[in-house]
Scaffold this motif. Sequence first.
Motif, PDB file in Angstrom:
ATOM      1  N   UNK A 175       0.860  -1.188   0.000  1.00 28.77           N
ATOM      2  CA  UNK A 175       0.000   0.000   0.000  1.00 28.77           C
ATOM      3  C   UNK A 175       0.894   1.234   0.000  1.00 28.77           C
ATOM      4  N   UNK A 176       0.813   2.010  -1.082  1.00 30.15           N
ATOM      5  CA  UNK A 176       1.682   3.179  -1.197  1.00 30.15           C
ATOM      6  C   UNK A 176       1.026   4.449  -0.676  1.00 30.15           C
ATOM      7  N   UNK A 177      -0.306   4.454  -0.605  1.00 27.57           N
ATOM      8  CA  UNK A 177      -1.029   5.619  -0.098  1.00 27.57           C
ATOM      9  C   UNK A 177      -2.410   5.170   0.352  1.00 27.57           C
ATOM     10  N   UNK A 178      -2.992   5.943   1.240  1.00 29.72           N
ATOM     11  CA  UNK A 178      -4.354   5.640   1.643  1.00 29.72           C
ATOM     12  C   UNK A 178      -5.097   6.928   1.946  1.00 29.72           C
ATOM     13  N   UNK A 179      -6.410   6.834   1.826  1.00 31.14           N
ATOM     14  CA  UNK A 179      -7.283   7.972   2.058  1.00 31.14           C
ATOM     15  C   UNK A 179      -8.420   7.522   2.950  1.00 31.14           C
ATOM     16  N   UNK A 180      -8.727   8.340   3.934  1.00 34.30           N
ATOM     17  CA  UNK A 180      -9.885   8.086   4.786  1.00 34.30           C
ATOM     18  C   UNK A 180     -10.780   9.307   4.677  1.00 34.30           C
ATOM     19  N   UNK A 181     -12.054   9.084   4.366  1.00 35.79           N
ATOM     20  CA  UNK A 181     -12.988  10.199   4.215  1.00 35.79           C
ATOM     21  C   UNK A 181     -14.287   9.892   4.947  1.00 35.79           C
ATOM     22  N   UNK A 182     -14.871  10.920   5.553  1.00 34.35           N
ATOM     23  CA  UNK A 182     -16.177  10.813   6.197  1.00 34.35           C
ATOM     24  C   UNK A 182     -17.214  11.224   5.166  1.00 34.35           C
ATOM     25  N   UNK A 183     -18.023  10.271   4.722  1.00 31.97           N
ATOM     26  CA  UNK A 183     -19.016  10.542   3.688  1.00 31.97           C
ATOM     27  C   UNK A 183     -20.303  11.118   4.256  1.00 31.97           C
ATOM     28  N   UNK A 184     -20.613  10.722   5.456  1.00 27.99           N
ATOM     29  CA  UNK A 184     -21.816  11.225   6.121  1.00 27.99           C
ATOM     30  C   UNK A 184     -21.590  11.092   7.616  1.00 27.99           C
ATOM     31  N   UNK A 185     -22.634  11.341   8.370  1.00 27.07           N
ATOM     32  CA  UNK A 185     -22.510  11.192   9.816  1.00 27.07           C
ATOM     33  C   UNK A 185     -22.301   9.747  10.231  1.00 27.07           C
ATOM     34  N   UNK A 186     -22.686   8.812   9.353  1.00 30.68           N
ATOM     35  CA  UNK A 186     -22.604   7.406   9.714  1.00 30.68           C
ATOM     36  C   UNK A 186     -21.658   6.571   8.848  1.00 30.68           C
ATOM     37  N   UNK A 187     -21.243   7.087   7.693  1.00 33.29           N
ATOM     38  CA  UNK A 187     -20.431   6.290   6.770  1.00 33.29           C
ATOM     39  C   UNK A 187     -19.046   6.871   6.549  1.00 33.29           C
ATOM     40  N   UNK A 188     -18.083   5.956   6.414  1.00 33.95           N
ATOM     41  CA  UNK A 188     -16.704   6.321   6.072  1.00 33.95           C
ATOM     42  C   UNK A 188     -16.293   5.584   4.802  1.00 33.95           C
ATOM     43  N   UNK A 189     -15.291   6.135   4.159  1.00 34.35           N
ATOM     44  CA  UNK A 189     -14.697   5.515   2.982  1.00 34.35           C
ATOM     45  C   UNK A 189     -13.209   5.379   3.248  1.00 34.35           C
ATOM     46  N   UNK A 190     -12.667   4.236   2.921  1.00 32.45           N
ATOM     47  CA  UNK A 190     -11.225   4.026   3.000  1.00 32.45           C
ATOM     48  C   UNK A 190     -10.766   3.577   1.633  1.00 32.45           C
ATOM     49  N   UNK A 191      -9.719   4.197   1.122  1.00 27.76           N
ATOM     50  CA  UNK A 191      -9.185   3.866  -0.191  1.00 27.76           C
ATOM     51  C   UNK A 191      -7.693   3.599  -0.030  1.00 27.76           C
ATOM     52  N   UNK A 192      -7.274   2.440  -0.504  1.00 30.58           N
ATOM     53  CA  UNK A 192      -5.857   2.076  -0.490  1.00 30.58           C
ATOM     54  C   UNK A 192      -5.347   2.035  -1.923  1.00 30.58           C
ATOM     55  N   UNK A 193      -4.172   2.578  -2.134  1.00 35.68           N
ATOM     56  CA  UNK A 193      -3.526   2.563  -3.449  1.00 35.68           C
ATOM     57  C   UNK A 193      -2.210   1.858  -3.327  1.00 35.68           C
TER      58      UNK A 193
END
Length: 99
Positions: free
Chosen positions: A81-99
């Motif tokens: 994994x060379x990079x990752x992103x964590x984002x809050x999409x809403x009050x209840x959901x998160x997104x995690x992206x690994x590159x």
Amino acid sequence: MSIISLSLPNELLEQLDTMLGEDRNANRSEVIRQAVRMYLTQLNELEKIDGNVIATITVLYEKAEQNKELFRLQHEFDDMITAYLHAHLSETECLKLWL
């Protein structure tokens, strides 16, 4: 058409039969033929790729969940994994992206 013998773990066969029970138009042989066609098509497409391949893994999950497994996987494969992103999409959901 040739007839072949195929060995499957019981659990996998049970899952297949359950899915076939929901789709009256399919049978075991047709599902296996489709799977082999898909595999060969994907393999041929992969062989055509020239250069580097980069993939991402995207996971949507509920914030309230304890995501110890995601955390463990991120650290287990930190050499890939060379990079990752964590984002809050809403009050209840998160997104995690690994590159």
